[in-house]
Every structure is written in structure tokens, then in C-alpha cells.
Design an enzyme around this catalytic site. Sequence first.
Site, PDB file in Angstrom:
ATOM      1  N   SER A  99       0.819  -1.202   0.000  1.00 12.78           N
ATOM      2  CA  SER A  99       0.000   0.000   0.000  1.00 12.78           C
ATOM      3  C   SER A  99       0.860   1.263   0.000  1.00 12.78           C
ATOM      4  CB  SER A  99      -0.974  -0.028   1.182  1.00 12.78           C
ATOM      5  OG  SER A  99      -1.864   1.048   1.144  1.00 12.78           O
ATOM      6  N   ASP A 243      -3.548   6.261  -3.096  1.00 12.02           N
ATOM      7  CA  ASP A 243      -2.411   5.681  -2.391  1.00 12.02           C
ATOM      8  C   ASP A 243      -1.711   4.661  -3.297  1.00 12.02           C
ATOM      9  OD1 ASP A 243      -4.301   3.640  -2.290  1.00 12.02           O
ATOM     10  OD2 ASP A 243      -3.946   3.150  -0.198  1.00 12.02           O
ATOM     11  N   ASP A 245      -1.493   1.385  -3.718  1.00 10.74           N
ATOM     12  CA  ASP A 245      -2.213   0.305  -4.406  1.00 10.74           C
ATOM     13  C   ASP A 245      -3.574   0.767  -4.913  1.00 10.74           C
ATOM     14  OD1 ASP A 245      -3.126   0.508  -1.754  1.00 10.74           O
ATOM     15  OD2 ASP A 245      -3.643  -1.602  -1.625  1.00 10.74           O
ATOM     16  N   ASP A 247      -6.366   1.713  -3.719  1.00 10.59           N
ATOM     17  CA  ASP A 247      -7.673   1.324  -3.185  1.00 10.59           C
ATOM     18  C   ASP A 247      -8.281   2.437  -2.338  1.00 10.59           C
ATOM     19  OD1 ASP A 247      -5.944   1.071  -1.023  1.00 10.59           O
ATOM     20  OD2 ASP A 247      -6.784  -0.832  -0.327  1.00 10.59           O
TER      21      ASP A 247
END
Length: 454
Positions: A99, A243, A245, A247
Site C-alpha cells: 500500500s 495511495d 495500491d 484502493d
Amino acid sequence: MTADLSQLVKAYDVRGVVPDQWDETLAELFGAAFVQVTGADAIVTGHDMRPSSPGLSGAFARGAAARGVDVTEIGLCSTDQLYYASGAFGLAGAMFTASHNPAQYNGIKMCRAGAAPVGQDTGLSEIRELVESWIDSGAPASDATPGTITQRDTLEDYAAHLRGLVDLTVIRPLKVVVDAGNGMGGHTVPTVFDGLPLTLVPMYFELDGTFPNHEANPLDPANIVDLQKRVREEDADLGIAFDGDADRCFVVDERGEPVSPSAITALVAARELARNGGRGTVIHNLITSWSVPEVVRENGGTPVRTRVGHSFIKAEMATSGAIFGGEHSAHYYFKDFWNADTGMLAALHVLAALGGQEGTLSALVAQYDRYAGSGEINSTVDDQAGRLAAIKAAYEGREGITLDELDGLTVSAADWWFNVRPSNTEPLLRLNAEARDEPTMAKVRDEALAIIRG
């Protein structure tokens, strides 16, 4: 590398430094343990742009295939794109990402078929125990015929699914600056936005897991400074930051001012309730603004308050049949997305709401941003339980004050509230405070901090 995985296996995922805490050998064991615990006969895997991600993901796939499981690799993807594949194909899944963590980190977010989360209480602790037992000897040999490993591109299908949930074809033209932070938003945004009435100004779309421009964590104000400046320079209608990743999404208005994730939660909740005829349950965690349950009730819905953490939100989504859920951390969960979180779908809702009227984003969100909030303030403490007890003793019995311990300690009055929660992984207490006006919030915040840091 350590045989004790307590620092690697967290409450919701696997996350640690590569190769110090884990490597491809360990990833292969995680693949084998994952299929043994879930009982899956086929899985889907994906990975982000970190240098270590392809190797770790490939090793996990080999570990799973060695136990007779067919693996579909979707390659570079956002975490919510992996959830899409898990939901659309009905497969358990594993996403390789850390992340927003620095480049030397990597991790695994795992789910069962239909994007159902795998956390400490839903299989992750058993996976950890198996891997720990196999570290010295390796995974036991399997009698199964090895499974296949095949590749499949899902980006177009993922984009089409999202665009089918929010109609952006009829909005007025908008100019939007998107900061992908060299993360997976640079991969997904061009395809999702393609053909829509949007002028896209891309920032840091080059996939680079070393994060050369800034950390891919838009909740840290330092990481949206570039976006704020660019929105003003471009005279854009809004800015969106993802961010690492992709999500989570964070929004800034036409002035470059941050929009509270609570205001985004309220805005999307109102839209989702309208789509459902003014009926439905909306989940919010206990440190989102008072605005959220108010807006939900005003639009005919039923708000449900939960503990902080995606496993609690997703569990409550499933049991209550909620249509939407939101968190202060800019995670947004949708029934129409297998109860999983997708920042991209939340971003599309914001674009649709803004483009469906003539006003500015700041004017639009003003109706959803009604209170003064402190944001999350972390304090390092030696004795978390002792400090929480001191806060409870200070406020217990005061007239007009209520206490609850759903998650840490929440202290509420007619015009303000604050919550103090211990970190699960660090010697920290996290304070969030809100009030009807800024002076009251500051007074409440400072009084609570004095006890926490006393």
C-alpha cells in the site's frame, strides 16, 4: 529471516521488509498455506509496481499450484482490481502490495471468493501457524496433480464494471488533476477515465515502486502539497490522490483545500441511498464525523456504527446487507462491489455529483462537512491501558457526558465528542475529536491530550 512471523503477519494482512523479514521462499509457503486454509481449488493473484512484487507473487503462485490449485495471474493491478477479479470470477485472491509503505516493504492482502476478507479471525492466524511450522522443513509434499498458472488481463473489464455503476456520460465537462504517487492509479486511471467528459491532468503516473516524488499516502498532508498546487495552477475543478495500491482516494476541491473523507462518505451515502429508493443501511466507523449518520438519516437510510478497521466494516456490510460503508481513512465499501473497498468507485461518485450540477466542489461538500474536527493525533505512551483509565476517570460521572468502549474509549457530550484508541502494533494512543465549532473542538482536544500525555 525470522521464524517468528508475529511482526510480519498483521491483523488484516501480511506486511514487512524484503528480504529482511520475508522473501520468495516464504511467499511460496504462504501460497501453499493459503490454499490449504481456504480450501480453494483455483485462485487469482495480482501485484503492484514494487520491484519485489512480481517475484513474490510468482512464488506464491508456484506454492499454490504445487498443491493442485489453478492460478490466474492478472499481473499489475490495483488492490480493488484484484477484488474485482475475485468477485467476478468467484475465486479466492491474493494481492501483493504494501500500500503506502516505503519501497523496501511488501505484503499480501488475501481474500476468499467474492472478495471476502481473510484476517486474523477469518483464516490469517491459521495461515501464519502453517507457514511457521513449515519454515525449517518446507511445505509437505502434495499428492495432487500440480495446477496450472495462466495470465489474464482484467483492466478493461474492471473499468467497464465501475463505469456501469456510475453514469458519467451526461455530466458537464470537468478538469481533474490526479496524483497517482507513482502507484497503481497510474495504471488504472487512464483506462477507467477513457471516453468520459473529463480533461485529465496526470501527476506521477509513471509506475515506480521506489516512490521518487513523495510517499503514496495521501492522508499525510505533506504528500498532497504538489496536488494542491497543481489544482490551483490548472484552475481545475478538483484533484484526486490515490495511495500506492490505489484502493483509497483523497479529494481536494477547486481551491486546493482537502475534502474530509467523512464528507465524501456522506456525499456517496446520499447518492447510494437515492439509487436504492431512499432505503438502506450505511456503515460508518466510530471516528467518522457526526455528519455521516445525520446525512444518512436525512436521506432515509439507517446508519450503523462500527469499530475502526476494514474487517469490522466488511463483516457488518455482509451481516446487515448494507449498501455502502465509509471510513475516516478514505476507504469506501460498496455492496455493488462485493462489499469490498474501492477508492476508484468513490472517485467516480464525486465526479458524477460535481458534474451533475453547476456549482463548485467546495460549495457541494459544504452541506456534508458540518463540524470542526481535529484529525487523528498520535501520542506515544508507556501505558496505554493506564492512560485510557485516567481519561475514563476524568470524565466518568460528569453531567451530560456519556462514555462507551466499543473501540477504545469514546466520550460524548451534546456539542462534542472524542475517541481515544490504542494502536495494535505501536505504543501509541490515537485521538480524534469533533465539535460544533472550532474553539470548542480545540478546548476538548487539548484537554484530552493533556491527560493522554500527562
